[in-house]
Design a protein around this motif. Structure first.
Motif, short mmCIF file in Angstrom:
data_model
loop_
_atom_site.label_atom_id
_atom_site.label_comp_id
_atom_site.label_asym_id
_atom_site.label_seq_id
_atom_site.Cartn_x
_atom_site.Cartn_y
_atom_site.Cartn_z
N VAL A 22 38.94 8.38 -23.10
CA VAL A 22 39.78 8.67 -24.25
C VAL A 22 38.99 8.64 -25.55
CG1 VAL A 22 41.87 7.98 -25.51
CG2 VAL A 22 41.74 7.60 -23.04
N CYS A 23 39.18 9.68 -26.38
CA CYS A 23 38.62 9.68 -27.75
C CYS A 23 39.74 10.09 -28.70
CB CYS A 23 37.39 10.58 -27.85
SG CYS A 23 37.68 12.35 -27.74
N LEU A 24 39.40 10.62 -29.85
CA LEU A 24 40.40 10.94 -30.87
C LEU A 24 41.11 12.26 -30.59
CD1 LEU A 24 41.76 10.16 -33.54
CD2 LEU A 24 39.85 11.26 -34.72
N GLY A 25 40.36 13.37 -30.51
CA GLY A 25 41.00 14.68 -30.39
C GLY A 25 40.78 15.37 -29.06
N ASN A 26 39.98 14.80 -28.18
CA ASN A 26 39.67 15.33 -26.85
C ASN A 26 38.98 16.70 -26.92
OD1 ASN A 26 41.31 16.40 -23.86
ND2 ASN A 26 39.63 14.96 -23.96
N ILE A 27 38.09 16.86 -27.91
CA ILE A 27 37.30 18.09 -27.96
C ILE A 27 35.80 17.82 -28.07
CG2 ILE A 27 39.15 19.58 -28.80
CD1 ILE A 27 37.77 19.36 -31.62
N CYS A 28 35.39 16.57 -28.26
CA CYS A 28 33.96 16.27 -28.39
C CYS A 28 33.51 15.23 -27.38
CB CYS A 28 33.62 15.76 -29.80
SG CYS A 28 33.90 16.94 -31.14
N ARG A 29 33.73 13.97 -27.69
CA ARG A 29 33.16 12.87 -26.91
C ARG A 29 33.76 12.72 -25.52
NH1 ARG A 29 34.34 8.26 -31.05
NH2 ARG A 29 36.15 9.60 -31.30
N VAL A 52 38.06 12.05 -12.52
CA VAL A 52 37.90 11.76 -13.95
C VAL A 52 38.83 12.67 -14.73
CG1 VAL A 52 36.29 11.66 -15.89
CG2 VAL A 52 35.46 11.19 -13.57
N SER A 53 39.43 12.14 -15.77
CA SER A 53 40.21 12.94 -16.71
C SER A 53 39.84 12.48 -18.12
CB SER A 53 41.71 12.76 -16.47
OG SER A 53 42.10 11.42 -16.73
N SER A 54 40.16 13.31 -19.09
CA SER A 54 39.92 12.92 -20.47
C SER A 54 41.12 13.34 -21.31
CB SER A 54 38.63 13.54 -21.01
OG SER A 54 38.75 14.94 -21.12
N SER A 55 41.28 12.62 -22.42
CA SER A 55 42.38 12.93 -23.34
C SER A 55 42.03 12.37 -24.72
CB SER A 55 43.69 12.34 -22.83
OG SER A 55 43.59 10.95 -22.68
N GLY A 56 42.86 12.72 -25.69
CA GLY A 56 42.68 12.23 -27.05
C GLY A 56 43.92 11.51 -27.53
N MET A 101 36.21 5.66 -26.26
CA MET A 101 34.91 6.01 -26.83
C MET A 101 34.52 5.17 -28.04
SD MET A 101 34.02 8.03 -24.54
CE MET A 101 32.61 9.03 -24.96
N ASP A 102 35.48 4.61 -28.75
CA ASP A 102 35.13 3.72 -29.87
C ASP A 102 36.22 2.67 -30.06
OD1 ASP A 102 37.17 4.77 -31.62
OD2 ASP A 102 35.78 6.24 -32.45
N ALA A 103 35.96 1.74 -30.96
CA ALA A 103 36.87 0.61 -31.18
C ALA A 103 38.24 1.07 -31.67
CB ALA A 103 36.26 -0.38 -32.17
N GLN A 104 38.28 2.11 -32.50
CA GLN A 104 39.57 2.60 -32.99
C GLN A 104 40.36 3.25 -31.86
OE1 GLN A 104 41.03 2.14 -36.17
NE2 GLN A 104 42.75 2.69 -34.85
N ASN A 105 39.69 4.03 -31.02
CA ASN A 105 40.37 4.62 -29.86
C ASN A 105 40.91 3.52 -28.96
OD1 ASN A 105 37.64 6.97 -29.55
ND2 ASN A 105 39.49 7.23 -30.77
N LEU A 106 40.12 2.47 -28.76
CA LEU A 106 40.54 1.35 -27.94
C LEU A 106 41.80 0.70 -28.53
CD1 LEU A 106 39.76 -0.35 -25.43
CD2 LEU A 106 38.37 -1.75 -26.95
N ALA A 107 41.81 0.48 -29.83
CA ALA A 107 42.99 -0.09 -30.49
C ALA A 107 44.19 0.85 -30.37
CB ALA A 107 42.68 -0.38 -31.96
N ASP A 108 43.95 2.15 -30.53
CA ASP A 108 45.04 3.13 -30.47
C ASP A 108 45.73 3.19 -29.11
OD1 ASP A 108 44.58 3.80 -33.12
OD2 ASP A 108 43.47 5.64 -32.65
N ILE A 109 45.01 2.83 -28.04
CA ILE A 109 45.62 2.86 -26.71
C ILE A 109 46.07 1.47 -26.24
CG2 ILE A 109 44.50 5.01 -26.03
CD1 ILE A 109 42.53 3.36 -24.35
N GLY A 110 46.11 0.54 -27.19
CA GLY A 110 46.67 -0.78 -26.88
C GLY A 110 45.68 -1.90 -26.70
#
Length: 171
Positions: A22-29, A52-56, A101-110
């Motif tokens: 998981v990252c912010l917009g699911n178009i880069c990382r 594996v799956s990915s999302s933002g 992918m980063d601390a903010q993404n981690l916080a955003d998903i709980g």
């Protein structure tokens, strides 16, 4: 001293293992990590057990391909970046392991828990660090992300091979 690889949580369903990135917009990382992880998993012969799956966390890019700079960086390194379409994180309760992918993404998903951790928890050089968002920078940012993703993916796949969290153990 080599950092200790984190313990992988057990599979929710024996015989298969699902990793979500998981990252912010699911178009880069996260799509870069998705593509690299899928290839490393296939190379290890685990693609029949590990998906594996990915999302933002944001929905701005849903349905779009990955950022052209991310795709070009992957393509130049020999990966297939053509199949990705962005999707938004929906609290994927089916994932056995969720990697932010980063601390903010981690916080955003709980926040971190037994199934949710930083992607770079598996980074052999700098465990637990953020994968920087290259979106507003130049090509070198995407190359830096790819280098982090490749070495972290190698370490994660090694953990999958040795820990076999889907329930099958070698003698």
């Amino acid at each position: 001293m080599t950092p200790k690889t984190p313990e992988l949580p057990a599979a929710r369903r024996p015989g298969t293992y699902r990793v979500a990135v998981v990252c912010l917009g699911n178009i880069c990382r996260s799509p870069m990590a998705d593509v690299v992880l899928q290839e490393r998993i296939a190379d290890a012969g685990l693609d029949d057990r590990v998906s594996v799956s990915s999302s933002g966390t944001g929905g701005w890019h849903v349905g779009n391909p990955m950022d052209p700079r991310a795709a070009a960086t992957l393509t130049a390194a020999g990966y297939d970046a053509t199949r990705h379409r962005a999707q938004q994180w929906a609290g994927n309760d089916d994932a056995d392991l969720v990697l932010a992918m980063d601390a903010q993404n981690l916080a955003d998903i709980g926040g971190a828990n037994d199934r949710v951790m930083a992607f770079r928890a598996f980074d052999p050089l700098e465990p637990g660090g953020d994968v920087p968002d290259p979106y507003y920078g130049g090509d070198s940012g995407f190359e830096e992300v790819l280098a982090m993703v490749e070495r972290t993916a190698r370490s994660l796949v090694a953990a999958l091979e040795s820990q076999r969290p889907w329930g099958e153990h070698t003698p």
